[in-house]
Structures are given as C-alpha cells and as structure tokens.
Design a protein around this motif. Structure first.
Motif, PDB file in Angstrom:
ATOM      1  N   ILE A   1     -17.468 -40.370  -8.863  1.00 43.39           N
ATOM      2  CA  ILE A   1     -17.284 -41.406  -7.840  1.00 43.39           C
ATOM      3  C   ILE A   1     -15.919 -41.271  -7.164  1.00 43.39           C
ATOM      4  O   ILE A   1     -15.788 -41.412  -5.943  1.00 43.39           O
ATOM      5  N   VAL A   2     -14.912 -40.967  -7.951  1.00 40.49           N
ATOM      6  CA  VAL A   2     -13.547 -40.854  -7.441  1.00 40.49           C
ATOM      7  C   VAL A   2     -13.404 -39.814  -6.319  1.00 40.49           C
ATOM      8  O   VAL A   2     -12.558 -39.953  -5.439  1.00 40.49           O
ATOM      9  N   HIS A   3     -14.250 -38.790  -6.336  1.00 42.37           N
ATOM     10  CA  HIS A   3     -14.123 -37.708  -5.351  1.00 42.37           C
ATOM     11  C   HIS A   3     -14.794 -38.019  -4.024  1.00 42.37           C
ATOM     12  O   HIS A   3     -14.607 -37.297  -3.052  1.00 42.37           O
ATOM     13  N   VAL A   4     -15.599 -39.059  -4.017  1.00 42.98           N
ATOM     14  CA  VAL A   4     -16.508 -39.252  -2.890  1.00 42.98           C
ATOM     15  C   VAL A   4     -16.158 -40.490  -2.057  1.00 42.98           C
ATOM     16  O   VAL A   4     -16.445 -40.552  -0.876  1.00 42.98           O
ATOM     17  N   PHE A   5     -15.548 -41.470  -2.690  1.00 47.05           N
ATOM     18  CA  PHE A   5     -15.305 -42.740  -1.995  1.00 47.05           C
ATOM     19  C   PHE A   5     -13.813 -42.987  -1.782  1.00 47.05           C
ATOM     20  O   PHE A   5     -12.994 -42.694  -2.662  1.00 47.05           O
ATOM     21  N   TYR A   6     -13.520 -43.566  -0.623  1.00 48.17           N
ATOM     22  CA  TYR A   6     -12.149 -43.982  -0.328  1.00 48.17           C
ATOM     23  C   TYR A   6     -11.848 -45.284  -1.064  1.00 48.17           C
ATOM     24  O   TYR A   6     -12.760 -46.039  -1.343  1.00 48.17           O
ATOM     25  N   PRO A   7     -10.589 -45.566  -1.396  1.00 50.41           N
ATOM     26  CA  PRO A   7      -9.402 -44.793  -1.053  1.00 50.41           C
ATOM     27  C   PRO A   7      -9.096 -43.633  -2.020  1.00 50.41           C
ATOM     28  O   PRO A   7      -8.332 -42.754  -1.671  1.00 50.41           O
ATOM     29  N   ALA A   8      -9.721 -43.631  -3.207  1.00 51.86           N
ATOM     30  CA  ALA A   8      -9.362 -42.603  -4.196  1.00 51.86           C
ATOM     31  C   ALA A   8      -9.561 -41.190  -3.642  1.00 51.86           C
ATOM     32  O   ALA A   8      -8.774 -40.278  -3.930  1.00 51.86           O
ATOM     33  N   LYS A   9     -10.607 -41.017  -2.836  1.00 56.07           N
ATOM     34  CA  LYS A   9     -10.914 -39.693  -2.282  1.00 56.07           C
ATOM     35  C   LYS A   9      -9.708 -39.068  -1.572  1.00 56.07           C
ATOM     36  O   LYS A   9      -9.525 -37.856  -1.594  1.00 56.07           O
ATOM     37  N   LYS A  10      -8.908 -39.932  -0.956  1.00 57.85           N
ATOM     38  CA  LYS A  10      -7.740 -39.420  -0.234  1.00 57.85           C
ATOM     39  C   LYS A  10      -6.751 -38.735  -1.165  1.00 57.85           C
ATOM     40  O   LYS A  10      -5.955 -37.924  -0.737  1.00 57.85           O
ATOM     41  N   MET A  11      -6.750 -39.102  -2.434  1.00 58.87           N
ATOM     42  CA  MET A  11      -5.800 -38.523  -3.394  1.00 58.87           C
ATOM     43  C   MET A  11      -6.295 -37.172  -3.924  1.00 58.87           C
ATOM     44  O   MET A  11      -5.572 -36.474  -4.618  1.00 58.87           O
ATOM     45  N   CYS A  12      -7.529 -36.823  -3.642  1.00 58.38           N
ATOM     46  CA  CYS A  12      -8.128 -35.600  -4.211  1.00 58.38           C
ATOM     47  C   CYS A  12      -7.868 -34.358  -3.365  1.00 58.38           C
ATOM     48  O   CYS A  12      -8.069 -33.243  -3.834  1.00 58.38           O
ATOM     49  N   GLY A  13      -7.478 -34.528  -2.107  1.00 65.56           N
ATOM     50  CA  GLY A  13      -7.384 -33.369  -1.220  1.00 65.56           C
ATOM     51  C   GLY A  13      -8.763 -32.750  -1.050  1.00 65.56           C
ATOM     52  O   GLY A  13      -9.786 -33.462  -1.104  1.00 65.56           O
ATOM     53  N   GLU A  14      -8.795 -31.439  -0.875  1.00 67.93           N
ATOM     54  CA  GLU A  14     -10.107 -30.782  -0.792  1.00 67.93           C
ATOM     55  C   GLU A  14     -10.766 -30.841  -2.178  1.00 67.93           C
ATOM     56  O   GLU A  14     -10.080 -30.724  -3.194  1.00 67.93           O
ATOM     57  N   VAL A  15     -12.062 -31.063  -2.205  1.00 69.00           N
ATOM     58  CA  VAL A  15     -12.752 -31.134  -3.503  1.00 69.00           C
ATOM     59  C   VAL A  15     -13.736 -29.966  -3.611  1.00 69.00           C
ATOM     60  O   VAL A  15     -14.555 -29.752  -2.716  1.00 69.00           O
ATOM     61  N   VAL A  16     -13.609 -29.220  -4.699  1.00 65.95           N
ATOM     62  CA  VAL A  16     -14.563 -28.136  -4.957  1.00 65.95           C
ATOM     63  C   VAL A  16     -15.237 -28.437  -6.290  1.00 65.95           C
ATOM     64  O   VAL A  16     -14.577 -28.800  -7.263  1.00 65.95           O
ATOM     65  N   VAL A  17     -16.560 -28.307  -6.330  1.00 65.46           N
ATOM     66  CA  VAL A  17     -17.309 -28.565  -7.567  1.00 65.46           C
ATOM     67  C   VAL A  17     -17.672 -27.225  -8.190  1.00 65.46           C
ATOM     68  O   VAL A  17     -18.266 -26.376  -7.528  1.00 65.46           O
ATOM     69  N   LYS A  18     -17.297 -27.020  -9.446  1.00 64.06           N
ATOM     70  CA  LYS A  18     -17.611 -25.750 -10.108  1.00 64.06           C
ATOM     71  C   LYS A  18     -18.648 -25.959 -11.204  1.00 64.06           C
ATOM     72  O   LYS A  18     -18.541 -26.888 -12.013  1.00 64.06           O
ATOM     73  N   ASP A  19     -19.594 -25.057 -11.236  1.00 59.85           N
ATOM     74  CA  ASP A  19     -20.599 -25.056 -12.298  1.00 59.85           C
ATOM     75  C   ASP A  19     -19.933 -24.593 -13.594  1.00 59.85           C
ATOM     76  O   ASP A  19     -19.195 -23.610 -13.601  1.00 59.85           O
ATOM     77  N   ILE A  20     -20.173 -25.332 -14.693  1.00 58.13           N
ATOM     78  CA  ILE A  20     -19.616 -24.871 -15.977  1.00 58.13           C
ATOM     79  C   ILE A  20     -20.722 -24.689 -17.029  1.00 58.13           C
ATOM     80  O   ILE A  20     -20.479 -24.745 -18.222  1.00 58.13           O
ATOM     81  N   SER A  21     -21.959 -24.539 -16.556  1.00 59.97           N
ATOM     82  CA  SER A  21     -23.139 -24.347 -17.422  1.00 59.97           C
ATOM     83  C   SER A  21     -23.704 -25.634 -17.999  1.00 59.97           C
ATOM     84  O   SER A  21     -24.391 -25.603 -19.009  1.00 59.97           O
ATOM     85  N   ILE A  22     -23.391 -26.777 -17.387  1.00 59.99           N
ATOM     86  CA  ILE A  22     -24.090 -28.005 -17.766  1.00 59.99           C
ATOM     87  C   ILE A  22     -25.460 -27.910 -17.083  1.00 59.99           C
ATOM     88  O   ILE A  22     -25.529 -27.852 -15.847  1.00 59.99           O
ATOM     89  N   PRO A  23     -26.562 -27.853 -17.841  1.00 58.24           N
ATOM     90  CA  PRO A  23     -27.858 -27.692 -17.165  1.00 58.24           C
ATOM     91  C   PRO A  23     -28.287 -28.946 -16.402  1.00 58.24           C
ATOM     92  O   PRO A  23     -27.877 -30.054 -16.751  1.00 58.24           O
ATOM     93  N   ASP A  24     -29.133 -28.745 -15.399  1.00 56.81           N
ATOM     94  CA  ASP A  24     -29.620 -29.889 -14.607  1.00 56.81           C
ATOM     95  C   ASP A  24     -30.293 -30.917 -15.509  1.00 56.81           C
ATOM     96  O   ASP A  24     -30.208 -32.120 -15.259  1.00 56.81           O
ATOM     97  N   SER A  25     -30.966 -30.420 -16.556  1.00 56.15           N
ATOM     98  CA  SER A  25     -31.686 -31.364 -17.435  1.00 56.15           C
ATOM     99  C   SER A  25     -30.709 -32.324 -18.114  1.00 56.15           C
ATOM    100  O   SER A  25     -31.030 -33.489 -18.342  1.00 56.15           O
TER     101      SER A  25
END
Ligand SMILES: NC(=O)C1=CN([C@@H]2O[C@H](COP(=O)(O)OP(=O)(O)OC[C@H]3O[C@@H](n4cnc5c(N)ncnc54)[C@H](O)[C@@H]3O)[C@@H](O)[C@H]2O)[C@@H](O)CC1
Ligand SMILES: [K+]
Length: 503
Positions: free
Chosen positions: A185-209
């Motif tokens: 949630i913090v990465h997507v909504f303001y005002p917190a989003k402003k503190m994140c700068g650019e956001v990149v999501v990395k896969d770490i092998s957590i399966p979709d399931s």
C-alpha cells in the motif's frame, strides 16, 4: 498486480517458506540479487557505497546486497545501527558470511556521517516496522535524508509502514525503492508514495498461489491487466456502439456537459447527445458530431423538463448526469424524478453527486458509476475531507458494497471500488489533470465506453487509465500547467493507441 499490506506479504512469505518449502534464505538471496540488479541499472556515481542495516530481515537483505556489491568490485561500508548480537535467523547467517569479506563494518554513533557516500542503501526497516521510529534509527534516517547520495530503499523506505499511506514519523526519502514480490500500500498511495521515489517490484520466487492465499482485494491497474479494448468489426455501424446522453449544465457551467459529450464521442460511443438549453446551443457548435437535445428550460433543469427528457432517453443506452448541473432544490427534484423514471446505466458526476441521498442511491443500485473527488465523497458520506483522506481505501470499499455501485474516487491515486468488494488503484495520475474540466472528461469517457457495452467496472478502469496516459503523453510535449481539458479529449486517441499497443 495485487497490492498487499505488510501482514498479507508476511503471510505470503510464511506460506512460501512453510507450505511450499522454499527456504527463507533463498528468498533473501533472491531479494538481494534483484536489488543489486536494479542498482546496476542506476546511472549515478557509484564510487563509495553505504549499506545501512537494521536488525531484522530488511537488514538481512541489506547484508546480502553488500556481499553482491563486494563480489562485483564496489567499495562498500556496512553501517550497523544495532549491535551485531541482535541479528537472528537469516540476517545472522548473512552477517556471519559477510564478516569473511573485505568489508568495513561501522557501528553507528552520532559521529558517523553519510555525506561521503555516492549511494546509500536503506535496509533499516521493512514490513516489520511496528510503530513510529524513535531514537537512534530516527537520527540515522534524518542524516540519510540530509546526505547527498542516491538513496535506494530496500523494500520500503524505512520509517513507513507497508500497510499505510500515512507518513507517521521520520522516514527515508528514497530516490528508488526496490520492493519484493508485490507492491505494498505504501508504494501506491499518496502521501507515502512520494517518499518511495521510483518503485520497482522484483520477483523473489514467491509463487502466485501464495499471494492468492492471502485473498488480495486491492489491485494496481497497469497496461498488462487493463481490460481488452474491443476491435471494431469491418462491417460495424454506429448502432453497434451505443448512444450516450449527457444531461448536465446550468447557467455559467454549460461547458461541462459539452466537454463530457465531446469526450464520450472521442471514447468511441456510436452516438452522443448533449442535452442543452436553447440559449446555450452555440456551445455545441465546436463539436458538430455531438447531437443536441434542446431543453425547454432557461438556466437550469426543473421538473417541467423531466417527462420530455425521460421520453427522449427511452431507447438510449447510457445517461451521463451531473456535470455543471447546479445545486438548487429544483434541480434536485428534476434529478430525483429522472433517476426514478429511468433504468439506464448511469454515470453520475459533480453536481449530480451533490443531490444524491439514500433513496436515490437505492434506485441506482447495480446500474451506476459514481465519480466523486475527495470533497464530493466526503459530502456524500457526511464526513470531513480529512476523514476520507485518512481511510479512503476502506471507505470507498464499504460504500461500493453498501450501495451496489462502482465508485471512482478521483485523486492522484484514483480508487475504483466495485460492489463485490474489489478495489483497483489507478496510480499513474498526473498533475496536468489537476484542473477544472478533467472530471467532466472522465465522466464522458466512462459513459461513452459503457455505451459500447463495456461493463461498468471495465469502463471505469479504461476511462481513468486512458485519461492519465493521454495527459502524461501531452506532458512530454507541453508544460503541465498549460494543458486544456479539450486538448486531453482531442488526444484521447493517443492514449488508446498506447494502451492497445500493449494488448
Ligand atoms: N520473511 C521473508 O521471508 C522475507 C523477508 N524479507 C525482508 O524482510 C523484511 C521484513 O523483515 P522483518 O519482519 O524481520 O522486519 P524488519 O526487518 O522490517 O524490521 C523488524 C525489526 O525492527 C524492529 N522494530 C520494529 N518496529 C520498530 C521500531 N518502531 N523501532 C525500532 N525497531 C523496530 C523489530 O523488533 C525487528 O527487529 C521485508 O521488508 C524484506 O525486506 C526478504 O528477505 C524476503 C523474504
Ligand atoms: K528499508
């Protein structure tokens, strides 16, 4: 893509580790490699690097990142905020490994300064942060923020909670946040989003399931998951794409329905009619493709007009109501009667929302898209704007479920809430749209899409997204202050082209 709270992410981690059997140290290693990869892509000076680590697994990620940095020839200092005896589990494993590498460990005290570093990794706190940061960590966060280096937050800028968009204490202001598995949630909504700068999501092998197991209900709209835009058959005709009737306007605000109608036309409605008072007919002369329904009244709608309008719309597909409509009692009577005597799919915006009450909302159940901004939503709920801002995700969800409507809560991070409790965030909002007229355009686009038989939810999703894409394309060429709503409408085709290119 799902947007998770910290608790949901932790549960997905737990499921992956305990039920699926991927060891947690593997996840940490994947996280570190992913973060390192993103660091390599950053075009910044990288002569001297600091990794600032806390005592939890976020710190563990940082320690593993430090190893990858050293392995690749970078000069790294690891700044420990807590005594190394505090490391446990995977963080301790990574600490013990890193001790064998040529790395300088610095135990933080107030003499430690950060200004000599070109890049600072913030690995102090991640999803495990409980409450506002105090004491030493608070001091470190301030020093990081005042330093000149490029700041990369590991998972979450330290000091923010993954589950909230509020800034409730001191937090790192990152240039880049590399988050793990899913955005929070913090990465997507303001005002917190402003503190994140650019956001990149990395896969770490957590399966979709593992993610499905936590029943996500909040999704971020992006090019990949936007509903398909229909291709037109070569033998199609205007009757295939529906008829949207825009009913709005009052003295001084007659441009609003005209822009909504123009937007409906540009969004592809087969036919768009704009109800307009005779004295203001000339407003439509710029857009001859929009048809006019001449309203008999003078400056605003009254009950006198309602029967004729109800007759007129009988064989039409969608009503887009409210833009510039005005707020006096006679208009409310007109609107109440119009809603009562029609059963169309209906988009309600602006002054139309002002008049809604429990009875009218009940009559709109399962057939309406409501498009309030924060202030209009606060009024609908009878609470203050601040109360809405603090809890907008839940309030939007509850409202859409309670009244069986699609609610589009407009802001820089627009939320679309559906009657079945799902939430979609459109987080590509741009400042060029912070201007009167944008709402009229959005209402018109959504009405125009519903006319073409998109579901109410899909029309809301595409409508919000295409406007943002169009406005951001215009911002590449023009000054963001100087973009008119009518320009956004004229350029909608570019937004649609860009979306369709991904499909
Ligand atoms: N659990 C997992 O499997 C994975 C976790 N990962 C990383 O682990 C992070 C979560 O790790 P943790 O749950 O250990 O938590 P964190 O590392 O975010 O921080 C928790 C630590 O900070 C302390 N703390 C909490 N609130 C505090 C406050 N207000 N002031 C001072 N200290 C406070 C806690 O007592 C705990 O020691 C994620 O953000 C991510 O970076 C990744 O390694 C990927 C896999
Ligand atoms: K962090």
């Amino acid at each position: 893509m799902e947007v998770l709270s910290s608790a949901q992410m932790m549960e997905a981690d737990r499921y992956t580790i305990e039920e699926i059997g991927i060891p947690s140290i593997v996840l940490m290693e994947n996280a570190a490699k992913g973060i390192f990869e993103e660091f390599l892509k950053c075009e910044v000076k990288k002569d001297k690097i600091a990794v600032v680590v806390g005592k939890g697994n976020n710190g563990g990620d940082g320690l593993a990142v430090a190893r990858h940095l050293i392995n690749n020839g970078f000069s790294v200092d690891v700044i420990l905020i807590y005594p190394p005896e505090d490391f446990k589990g995977d963080a301790k494993i990574n600490y013990d490994i890193l001790k064998k590498y040529p790395v300088k460990f610095i135990q933080y005290d107030e003499n430690v300064e950060f200004d000599s570093y070109d890049v600072i990794f913030d690995a102090i706190f991640g999803t495990g942060l409980g409450k506002a940061v105090k004491g030493v960590a608070e001091q470190v966060i301030e020093k990081i923020n005042f330093s000149r280096g490029f700041k990369i937050a590991v998972d979450i800028p330290s000091g923010l909670s993954g589950s909230s968009y509020e800034i409730f204490g001191k937090c790192v202001k990152a240039d880049l946040t590399v988050t793990l598995a899913r955005p929070k949630i913090v990465h997507v909504f303001y005002p917190a989003k402003k503190m994140c700068g650019e956001v990149v999501v990395k896969d770490i092998s957590i399966p979709d399931s593992a993610v499905s197991k936590v029943n996500p209900e909040l999704f971020m709209l992006n090019y990949e998951n936007l509903p398909l835009i229909y291709k037109r058959e070569p033998d199609s005709h205007k009757g295939n794409f529906g008829h949207n009737v825009v009913i709005g306007g009052s003295k001084g605000k007659m441009g609003a329905p005209v822009m909504a109608a123009y937007a409906s036309l540009m969004a592809g409605a087969g036919l768009t009619t704009c109800a307009i008072f005779e004295d203001y007919y000339y407003y439509l002369s710029r857009y001859p493709e929009v048809m006019a329904y001449i309203v008999q009244g003078k400056d605003f709608y009254t009950l006198n007009e309602v029967n004729a309008i109800v007759d007129f719309v009988q064989d039409k597909d969608v009503l887009t109501i409210g833009c510039g409509m005005g707020r006096n009692h006679q208009i409310k009577e007109f609107l109440a009667e119009l809603i009562d005597k029609t059963d169309h799919f209906t988009v309600i915006d602006a002054d139309g929302l002002f008049h809604l009450d429990e009875i009218l909302l009940e009559k709109l159940r399962y057939r309406a898209v409501l498009t309030p901004h924060i202030g209009e939503f606060a009024r609908l709920l009878g609470v203050s704007k601040d109360e809405v801002l603090k809890d907008r995700i839940n309030l939007a969800k509850e409202f859409a479920i309670k009244y069986g409507v699609v609610l589009v809560l407009k802001s820089a991070d627009t939320i679309i809430a559906t009657p079945d409790g799902l939430l979609f965030v459109v987080s590509n909002g741009v400042p060029a749209l912070a201007k009167g007229g944008s709402g009229d355009c959005l209402a018109g686009v959504i009405g125009g899409l519903i006319a073409q038989k998109y579901s109410l939810v899909d029309a809301a999703k595409i409508g919000c997204f295409v406007m943002n894409v169009t406005a951001s394309l215009l911002m590449e060429e023009k000054n963001e202050k100087c973009i008119k709503t009518t320009e956004v409408i004229e350029n909608l085709y570019r937004g649609f082209n860009k979306i369709e290119a991904y499909q």
